[in-house]
Write an enzyme that holds these catalytic residues in place. Structure first.
Site, PDB file in Angstrom:
ATOM      1  N   GLY A 179       0.971  -1.098   0.118  1.00 61.29           N
ATOM      2  CA  GLY A 179      -0.062   0.008   0.096  1.00 61.29           C
ATOM      3  C   GLY A 179       0.597   1.124   0.026  1.00 61.29           C
ATOM      4  O   GLY A 179       2.022   1.146   0.345  1.00 61.29           O
ATOM      5  N   ASP A 180       0.250   2.504  -0.347  1.00 62.49           N
ATOM      6  CA  ASP A 180       1.001   3.566  -0.403  1.00 62.49           C
ATOM      7  C   ASP A 180       2.349   3.744  -1.170  1.00 62.49           C
ATOM      8  O   ASP A 180       3.162   4.177  -0.386  1.00 62.49           O
ATOM      9  CB  ASP A 180       0.991   4.137   1.023  1.00 62.49           C
ATOM     10  CG  ASP A 180       1.247   5.719   1.073  1.00 62.49           C
ATOM     11  OD1 ASP A 180       0.952   6.263   0.158  1.00 62.49           O
ATOM     12  OD2 ASP A 180       1.371   6.087   2.189  1.00 62.49           O
ATOM     13  N   LEU A 181       2.398   3.029  -2.049  1.00 61.93           N
ATOM     14  CA  LEU A 181       3.718   3.195  -2.845  1.00 61.93           C
ATOM     15  C   LEU A 181       4.024   4.499  -3.513  1.00 61.93           C
ATOM     16  O   LEU A 181       4.382   4.524  -4.753  1.00 61.93           O
ATOM     17  CB  LEU A 181       3.943   1.885  -3.946  1.00 61.93           C
ATOM     18  CG  LEU A 181       4.097   0.520  -3.266  1.00 61.93           C
ATOM     19  CD1 LEU A 181       4.192  -0.655  -4.477  1.00 61.93           C
ATOM     20  CD2 LEU A 181       5.257   0.613  -2.416  1.00 61.93           C
ATOM     21  N   HIS A 182       3.895   5.540  -2.755  1.00 63.18           N
ATOM     22  CA  HIS A 182       4.106   6.645  -3.249  1.00 63.18           C
ATOM     23  C   HIS A 182       5.502   7.188  -3.703  1.00 63.18           C
ATOM     24  O   HIS A 182       6.679   6.441  -2.856  1.00 63.18           O
ATOM     25  CB  HIS A 182       3.694   7.896  -2.374  1.00 63.18           C
ATOM     26  CG  HIS A 182       3.519   9.363  -2.465  1.00 63.18           C
ATOM     27  ND1 HIS A 182       4.550  10.056  -2.617  1.00 63.18           N
ATOM     28  CD2 HIS A 182       2.620  10.055  -2.895  1.00 63.18           C
ATOM     29  CE1 HIS A 182       4.367  11.426  -2.948  1.00 63.18           C
ATOM     30  NE2 HIS A 182       3.217  11.282  -3.333  1.00 63.18           N
ATOM     31  N   HIS A 185       8.021   7.289  -0.781  1.00 62.55           N
ATOM     32  CA  HIS A 185       8.470   5.947  -0.173  1.00 62.55           C
ATOM     33  C   HIS A 185       9.387   4.877  -0.361  1.00 62.55           C
ATOM     34  O   HIS A 185       9.515   3.895  -0.293  1.00 62.55           O
ATOM     35  CB  HIS A 185       7.037   5.466   0.450  1.00 62.55           C
ATOM     36  CG  HIS A 185       6.169   6.127   1.304  1.00 62.55           C
ATOM     37  ND1 HIS A 185       4.971   5.936   1.282  1.00 62.55           N
ATOM     38  CD2 HIS A 185       6.383   7.125   2.001  1.00 62.55           C
ATOM     39  CE1 HIS A 185       4.180   6.725   2.114  1.00 62.55           C
ATOM     40  NE2 HIS A 185       5.248   7.714   2.303  1.00 62.55           N
TER      41      HIS A 185
END
Length: 280
Positions: A179-182, A185
């Site tokens: 999740g949240d592989l912005h 990150h």
């Protein structure tokens, strides 16, 4: 009490880590205040303090220890872990940034590795499990709130409602989703992925969650390569997966806007209001 740079440095010192007076504060995250600091021996450190108390901290640390031996990239190695502070030596690399184009297949390979891990031991660590019905119900609730609070074109609402109602369009096999592989990150060197940080959003849930952020920041050709890399390393690409990812990606302003309403983040509310008012 909300964390501050001073409270974080003091708690680090009380746990045996003495850091210099020069530091950089990163307040961009929804969930954590982050501090970049340097120890007396020159080692750069990352300090994270949760903006709100949460038991997920213990689960995140256990998950990092669990996945570290399996991945081709680095993940944080927590040296201090309390209810109010996490500290670890900074990993190599720099945040990818929104224009990053992967120079190799490590992102697709890493996601495939995570999705292939048996989920029972991970569930035992305390990582939340969100089955398809739970996810759909949660998203429906967010959409109902957004419809009340924001001006959203009818066509957009209908498209989301049709997607949320179509149970056959949702994957039934749940995986460990980072999740949240912005890009912030993902740590890179020379275009190559070398590390992943900030694992607080990991769940056992929809594999599409790990493609939402890349769908936004990668070019269409690079996203195609990502899915091909993922499949080549054992990931399951099902019919309709791309459309499912696109719909989850388009739903982001609903999640951001309702989060902003719940937490008093006027900036997130304003951003969502602008995005949701658009025709598509």
């Amino acid at each position: 009490m909300s964390p501050s740079a001073e409270s974080m440095l003091l708690e680090a010192y009380e746990n045996g880590l003495e850091l210099g007076n020069r530091h950089e504060v990163d307040e961009s995250g929804w969930d954590f205040l982050v501090l970049h600091a340097t120890a007396a021996d020159g080692t750069p450190w990352i300090l994270r303090a949760p903006r709100r108390p949460g038991e997920y901290l213990k689960a995140e640390g256990a998950l990092l220890d669990h996945v570290r031996p399996h991945l081709p990239i680095a993940v944080p190695d927590w040296r201090i872990h309390t209810d109010t502070l996490i500290a670890y030596p900074r990993l190599p690399g720099m945040p990818a940034g929104g224009t990053w184009l992967p120079a190799d297949d490590r992102l697709g390979r890493s996601v495939a590795v995570l999705h292939a891990l048996p989920t029972e031991p991970i569930e035992a660590l305390g990582i939340p499990v969100l089955d398809p019905d739970d996810q759909r119900k949660w998203l429906i609730g967010r959409l109902e709130t957004a419809i009340r609070e924001f001006d959203i074109p009818d066509e957009k609402v209908r498209r989301w409602q049709d997607w949320l109602a179509a149970t056959d369009r949702w994957p039934q096999d749940m995986v460990l989703a980072r999740g949240d592989l912005h890009p912030q990150h993902l740590l890179v060197e020379g275009g190559r992925l070398v590390g992943m940080i900030d694992w607080a959003d990991a769940t056992i849930s929809d594999p599409a969650l790990d493609f939402i952020d890349p769908y936004h920041y990668l070019t269409p050709a690079a996203f195609d390569r990502l899915l091909a890399d993922y499949e080549r390393h054992g990931g399951h690409v099902w019919p309709g997966m791309r459309e499912h990812i696109a719909l989850r990606a388009s739903f982001g302003p609903v999640i951001g806007g309702t989060f902003g309403l719940a937490t008093g983040r006027d900036d997130l509310v304003a951003e969502a209001r602008e995005e949701l008012s658009r025709g598509r």
